[in-house]
Write a protein that holds these residues in place. Structure first.
Motif, PDB file in Angstrom:
ATOM      1  N   ASP A   1     -38.342 -15.276  12.018  1.00  0.00           N
ATOM      2  CA  ASP A   1     -37.266 -14.991  12.962  1.00  0.00           C
ATOM      3  C   ASP A   1     -35.985 -15.751  12.636  1.00  0.00           C
ATOM      4  O   ASP A   1     -34.974 -15.590  13.309  1.00  0.00           O
ATOM      5  CB  ASP A   1     -37.699 -15.349  14.380  1.00  0.00           C
ATOM      6  CG  ASP A   1     -38.857 -14.489  14.866  1.00  0.00           C
ATOM      7  OD1 ASP A   1     -38.975 -13.343  14.389  1.00  0.00           O
ATOM      8  OD2 ASP A   1     -39.645 -14.972  15.695  1.00  0.00           O
ATOM      9  N   TYR A   2     -36.012 -16.592  11.580  1.00  0.00           N
ATOM     10  CA  TYR A   2     -34.874 -17.433  11.232  1.00  0.00           C
ATOM     11  C   TYR A   2     -34.380 -17.135   9.820  1.00  0.00           C
ATOM     12  O   TYR A   2     -35.139 -16.676   8.968  1.00  0.00           O
ATOM     13  CB  TYR A   2     -35.260 -18.920  11.305  1.00  0.00           C
ATOM     14  CG  TYR A   2     -35.524 -19.421  12.704  1.00  0.00           C
ATOM     15  CD1 TYR A   2     -34.534 -20.073  13.427  1.00  0.00           C
ATOM     16  CD2 TYR A   2     -36.769 -19.235  13.307  1.00  0.00           C
ATOM     17  CE1 TYR A   2     -34.773 -20.554  14.706  1.00  0.00           C
ATOM     18  CE2 TYR A   2     -37.015 -19.702  14.587  1.00  0.00           C
ATOM     19  CZ  TYR A   2     -36.015 -20.357  15.278  1.00  0.00           C
ATOM     20  OH  TYR A   2     -36.245 -20.815  16.547  1.00  0.00           O
ATOM     21  N   PHE A   3     -33.097 -17.400   9.592  1.00  0.00           N
ATOM     22  CA  PHE A   3     -32.569 -17.384   8.240  1.00  0.00           C
ATOM     23  C   PHE A   3     -31.885 -18.719   7.978  1.00  0.00           C
ATOM     24  O   PHE A   3     -31.458 -19.415   8.903  1.00  0.00           O
ATOM     25  CB  PHE A   3     -31.603 -16.214   8.013  1.00  0.00           C
ATOM     26  CG  PHE A   3     -30.320 -16.289   8.797  1.00  0.00           C
ATOM     27  CD1 PHE A   3     -29.180 -16.872   8.266  1.00  0.00           C
ATOM     28  CD2 PHE A   3     -30.249 -15.758  10.087  1.00  0.00           C
ATOM     29  CE1 PHE A   3     -27.998 -16.940   8.988  1.00  0.00           C
ATOM     30  CE2 PHE A   3     -29.075 -15.823  10.816  1.00  0.00           C
ATOM     31  CZ  PHE A   3     -27.942 -16.411  10.262  1.00  0.00           C
ATOM     32  N   ILE A   4     -31.809 -19.080   6.706  1.00  0.00           N
ATOM     33  CA  ILE A   4     -31.311 -20.403   6.330  1.00  0.00           C
ATOM     34  C   ILE A   4     -29.791 -20.400   6.256  1.00  0.00           C
ATOM     35  O   ILE A   4     -29.188 -19.530   5.625  1.00  0.00           O
ATOM     36  CB  ILE A   4     -31.898 -20.833   4.973  1.00  0.00           C
ATOM     37  CG1 ILE A   4     -33.421 -20.913   5.061  1.00  0.00           C
ATOM     38  CG2 ILE A   4     -31.329 -22.184   4.548  1.00  0.00           C
ATOM     39  CD1 ILE A   4     -34.088 -21.228   3.741  1.00  0.00           C
ATOM     40  N   HIS A   5     -29.198 -21.387   6.906  1.00  0.00           N
ATOM     41  CA  HIS A   5     -27.750 -21.608   6.827  1.00  0.00           C
ATOM     42  C   HIS A   5     -27.508 -22.879   6.025  1.00  0.00           C
ATOM     43  O   HIS A   5     -28.122 -23.920   6.293  1.00  0.00           O
ATOM     44  CB  HIS A   5     -27.147 -21.761   8.223  1.00  0.00           C
ATOM     45  CG  HIS A   5     -25.710 -22.193   8.212  1.00  0.00           C
ATOM     46  ND1 HIS A   5     -24.679 -21.346   7.863  1.00  0.00           N
ATOM     47  CD2 HIS A   5     -25.132 -23.393   8.500  1.00  0.00           C
ATOM     48  CE1 HIS A   5     -23.529 -21.998   7.944  1.00  0.00           C
ATOM     49  NE2 HIS A   5     -23.777 -23.240   8.320  1.00  0.00           N
TER      50      HIS A   5
END
Length: 246
Positions: free
Chosen positions: A8-12
């Motif tokens: 559910d997350y993407f890397i910033h």
């Protein structure tokens, strides 16, 4: 078992600068946080990675490697180190993989960063994993003085760069005796690393207090991180420096 939340997350990616007293950019910490795909939520790397499996950790490391590779020429051309924070599990992962070891060693601008909470840090060079890391990479200690462990690893000369713990330094600067404390620390540590960094530089008066001491560089809220798209702007002399001096 994979953690379904991870999907559910993407890397910033962002870069946190380290400046010399003359305003020159010395290094950047690669910061990875996880942004939720639908909710307005950001989770620091160390919190989310503590909940995921080795495959998901590897995915994160691969993303970080890709970012470093994309900007490595910039780091080399400007003589800037890029610092990647790792934990015990990532250290074991990369040292057990010939591919990862070869890949990361090919980045001459790269430094790996650990903290005093690294398992068995107190053993210094007698810690086989820590010693192997130091033999293969330039290492940064990012929280010296945090009180997590004795300083044997520092005196064993395992680190290229040592950062004085932010909270320790800020509390020290509040004391009337701060000058004696910092003189003692810099005298004891400077011969055991190439650069000693003062973290926690969040206010101008802090800069004024540490200027007389032989720190190599500064890091803190006065010089905030920037997103990956703005990396090149960090080579511009930031506010807070006048005539090449802070």
């Amino acid at each position: 078992m994979k953690n379904p939340v991870f999907a559910d997350y993407f890397i910033h990616t962002a870069f946190n600068p380290v400046y010399a007293f003359n305003g020159q950019l010395l290094a950047v910490d690669l910061l990875s946080s996880f942004l939720h795909r639908s909710l307005n939520v950001a989770v620091p790397q160390d919190i989310l990675l503590a909940q995921v499996d080795s495959e998901q950790r590897l995915q994160t490391l691969q993303k970080q490697i890709s970012v470093i590779e994309s900007h490595h020429d910039f780091f080399l051309q400007n003589n800037i180190a890029v610092i990647l924070s790792i934990d015990h599990e990532i250290a074991q992962l990369l040292l057990s993989s010939d591919f990862l070891l070869h890949k990361l060693r090919s980045f001459s601008a790269l430094e790996l960063s650990i903290g005093e909470n690294f398992p068995d840090f107190k053993s210094g060079k007698d810690n086989a994993l820590l010693s192997t890391l130091s033999n293969n990479f330039k290492l940064t200690l990012h929280n010296f003085g945090s009180g997590k462990a004795p300083a044997k690893a520092v005196y064993d000369n395992l680190f290229t760069r040592i950062k004085l713990d932010k909270y320790f330094l800020q509390q020290t600067l509040k004391r009337a005796s701060y000058s004696a404390v910092l003189n003692a620390i810099t005298a004891q540590i400077s011969d055991h690393c190439q650069q000693l960094i003062a973290q926690g530089m969040d206010e101008v008066n802090m800069l004024e207090k540490i200027t007389p001491f032989p720190f190599s560089g500064l890091q803190g809220a006065l010089f905030p991180p920037v997103p990956e798209s703005e990396l090149t702007t960090l080579t511009e002399t930031p506010d807070g420096f006048s005539d090449g001096q802070c």
